[in-house]
Design an enzyme around this catalytic site. Structure first.
Site: not given
Length: 804
Positions: A687, A730
């Site tokens: 990611s 996140k």
């Protein structure tokens, strides 16, 4: 009341007996005429009655009392059929009791008992006996004599002299009374013989009683013979067990008495077990009936029956279906978590309308400390249901879920059935905690065993290996918790409705600390009378510099530490300290443990704010890229694992393709160093791909990267941005770090819709599909070198803009 004396004939003489006599109640003893027997007299009334009789003509009326345990029987608790006796001898013992020797004189009927202060008196009248003899009475007499001979032979408690004295009696009525006195029979049987006036009927009864007693004595003798032939010397315990076994075999029932089997049968009848369970219970009771009581297998069967009967086959708790009250209770226990609360209220509303349990399994997924486990307890309390919690962390054995088969020693039901037995109802709230931390080995896969438990189409007939009978779990409300979905098998995840609980934001932690954590810890530590308490700045300081978590567990731990120190000061000085502020927190907790990771620097070349997901929630990653003289090699540091290293190489290849004008001669004289700070922490995953690509292009082009932009996404060699996981956590990390803009893959639009409203309102979220859009948003425009505004209108671009 006037009484009438009466005359009875005895041995050819007439005896004048008074119609009113002192009454001596007897326990488990019936005295017949012509019977000479010793009696032990200890009760005050009985002693007084004996002493009264001794002062007169030594005559007493003795009658059996109906209940032997009654210490002071009333007139209505004494049999009317009684006997007049004469006291032949009396002995006084040191403990103030009397030993008397009495002889039965005549049958009487105590038709009235007068209660006195010292003793009772009986108003009696003689029983008119029918002593008619005929051939039948003669035949009965001979039969009785013959059977009595056999009875004395088999009964070791009677000496032979008794037989001689009885056989020498010429009068058949006297013989009948003597035999009645020697027969070992129950008190009601003897009482019936005493009250029978007809000689012929009395003889029939005696004959029948003797026949029954002979059968019993013969069986006892045969049992004794069987046992003696099987045992050896010095095996007393074995002898007793074998004797008991033989008795059971002869009489056709098991146990010390049949009360155990009767108790099980009664409990099975009263239970609401299924027909299958009733059949199995009866089969096991039949097995238990044929087993020796000390057999190990008998203990296994008893445990099985106890478990089967202890299950809540029909008992249910009454649900609280008032959604307003349930909402009020949930809000009182937990701050925020609106989506979870809304889902619970929807569940209750549907159940209230349909009166049927929905087959939905909720799975609460989130970092530690956000209240997943305590939320399950609050749901149970708000619905007025029992709460059951099972921790599945580290469970590797399938038998933990399904139980052990009874062929194994020490077998027991699985934790599902055992917890239901403890809960006592068939519709509890069942929390399966840490479902993502189960393992598997040679003993089986517990996750596969849960497939049946958590499948609404199958758990209506759940079968435990120990029970071997189906149990309905469809009324149970299952809630599972997990920190991550990565380790949950897809088949198991498919059976659950996933509800994500992201980490708390700072303002939420402030409210939770003020309303919940601080009052609770002050009460637990005995400082709830402390008026100073915590100021808002104190909570802010603890959150910023003493905790780094998505939940509030460590926050509560630090608050508890301050409360303990406040309690210590109160005990030492006798007074509470002043309120705790942001400036005084350090005096309680020591130096700050963490520095707040805020994006407060100026735009730099080659430095990008990336995002990472951890088990504790989201974190920001500062991706740093620098060039050093070299031969074109790439150096990767920061404790990166294989997937992240490959992602870095992919980002480098794309960056060289994007900056073709520098991919030749420049790389012959320079090399790139990629570093992710905090090298002690392992990092992995794809990611951070777009963050590393952006940092490299920033370095190659010499363009700074905006510091108010955070990004996450996987990059391909063609520059496509692929979706990632852990977006809610996140996003919270980006907002906590001070970012204003968040770049995410366009394919994560569904996850974007699940973000908390507070996050979506405070972050400009941009959905991108390729690296060109990422660079356009993240790099400072070369012409002005100033921070370029990011468009908020989706009308200008299909992949950027704040979603509302």
């Amino acid at each position: 009341m006037s009484t009438t004396d009466f005359i009875v004939e005895r041995d050819g003489e007439d005896l004048l007996l008074p119609g009113s006599l002192p009454l001596l109640p007897l326990r488990d003893v019936v005295v017949f005429p012509y019977m000479v027997t010793p009696l032990l007299v200890g009760r005050p009334r009985s002693i007084a009655a004996v002493e009264a009789a001794m002062e007169q003509e030594k005559y007493l009326c003795v009658a059996a009392q109906m209940e032997a345990e009654n210490e002071d029987p009333g007139p209505e608790e004494i049999y009317a059929a009684s006997t007049v006796v004469k006291v032949l001898q009396i002995i006084r013992t040191p403990d103030d009791t009397l030993k008397i020797l009495v002889e039965g004189v005549a049958r009487v009927s105590a038709y009235e008992v007068i209660a006195g202060d010292l003793y009772h008196r009986a108003i009696v009248e003689p029983v008119v006996e029918d002593l008619t003899t005929n051939t039948e009475t003669e035949a009965l007499g001979r039969s009785i004599k013959q059977r009595f001979k056999e009875y004395v032979r088999l009964n070791k408690r009677l000496p032979d002299e008794v037989l001689l004295s009885v056989l020498n009696m010429d009068e058949i009525g006297r013989m009948a009374d003597s035999i009645s006195a020697y027969i070992v029979g129950k008190m009601p049987v003897k009482q019936e013989l005493l009250g029978q006036p007809s000689l012929q009927r009395r003889l029939r009864q005696i004959n029948q009683v003797l026949a029954d007693e002979l059968d019993i004595l013969e069986i006892e003798q045969r049992i004794d013979h069987e046992v003696q032939s099987q045992v050896q010397k010095n095996q007393r315990d074995f002898y007793l067990n074998e004797q008991l076994r033989a008795i059971r075999k002869e009489l056709g029932y098991s146990g010390d008495d049949d009360s155990e089997i009767e108790d099980y049968a009664k409990r099975v009848e009263q239970s609401s077990m299924s027909d299958e369970a009733v059949d199995i219970a009866k089969r096991e009771m039949s097995r238990l009936d044929r087993m020796p009581p000390m057999s190990p297998e008998a203990a296994v069967v008893r445990n099985y029956l106890d478990t089967l009967l202890a299950l809540p086959w029909s008992k249910k708790s009454k649900d609280r279906l008032d959604t307003k009250k349930v909402r009020k209770r949930l809000d009182a226990d937990h701050f925020g978590l609106e989506k979870v609360k809304e889902r619970i209220l929807e569940f209750l509303a549907v159940f209230k309308m349909t009166k049927k349990m929905q087959g939905t399994i909720l799975c609460l997924v989130g970092p530690p400390g956000v209240g997943k486990t305590s939320l399950g307890r609050s749901i149970a309390e708000s619905m007025n249901r029992e709460f059951v919690r099972i921790s599945l962390g580290g469970v590797r054995d399938e038998a933990e879920i399904r139980g052990h088969r009874r062929t194994y020693i020490g077998s027991k039901p699985g934790r599902i059935i055992e917890s239901l037995r403890k809960a006592g109802t068939r519709n509890p709230v069942f929390l399966l905690d840490e479902i993502d931390k189960m393992g598997n080995d040679f003993r089986g896969d517990p996750a596969s065993a849960l497939l049946e438990v958590l499948d609404p189409e199958q758990n209506g007939s759940f079968s435990d290996h120990y029970l071997e009978v189906e149990f309905d779990l469809s009324n149970v409300m299952f809630i599972t918790t997990a920190n991550s979905l990565h380790t949950i098998p897809p088949a198991l995840e498919d059976r659950m409705e996933i509800i994500r609980i992201p980490g708390y934001l700072e303002h939420e932690k402030m409210v939770i600390a003020r309303k919940f954590l601080a009052p609770r810890q002050m009460k637990r530590n005995g400082v709830d009378q402390w008026k100073g308490g915590f100021k808002k700045t104190a909570f802010q300081e603890i959150i910023d510099h003493y905790t780094r978590e998505s939940g509030v567990r460590n926050l509560e731990r630090e608050i508890a530490g301050i409360c303990r120190k406040v309690a210590k000061k109160k005990s030492e000085t006798g007074r509470f300290p002043l309120a705790v502020t942001g400036k005084t927190v350090e005096s309680y907790l020591g130096s700050a443990k963490y520095r707040r990771r805020q994006v407060d620097r100026k735009p730099e070349i080659g430095v990008v704010i990336g995002l990472a997901w951890t088990m504790a929630g989201g974190e920001i990653l500062e991706v740093e890229v620098a060039s050093v003289p070299g031969t074109g090699k790439v150096t990767i540091t920061g404790n990166l694992k294989e997937v992240m290293k490959e992602s870095a190489e992919t980002a480098l290849s794309y960056s060289r393709g994007w900056c073709r004008e520098m991919s030749g001669e420049w790389f012959k004289e320079n090399q790139i160093h990629i570093h992710i700070p905090e090298g002690a922490i392992p990092k992995d995953g794809p990611s951070a791909g777009i963050a590393m690509a952006t940092a490299m292009i920033s370095l190659l082009q010499g363009v700074p990267v905006r510091t108010d932009v955070a990004m996450t996404g996987e990059v391909t060699l063609r520059g496509k941005v692929l979706p990632i996981g852990g977006l809610p956590e996140k996003a919270v990390a980006a907002l906590r770090a001070g970012s204003k803009h968040l770049i995410i893959p366009a394919d994560n639009e569904r996850d974007f819709n699940e973000l908390a409203p507070e996050v979506r309102d405070k972050l400009n979220v941009h959905l991108v599909g390729d690296m060109a859009q990422v660079l356009d948003l993240a790099l400072v425009k070369p012409r002005t070198r100033k921070k370029a505004p990011i468009t908020k209108s989706r009308a200008k671009t299909k992949t950027t803009g704040k979603r509302k």
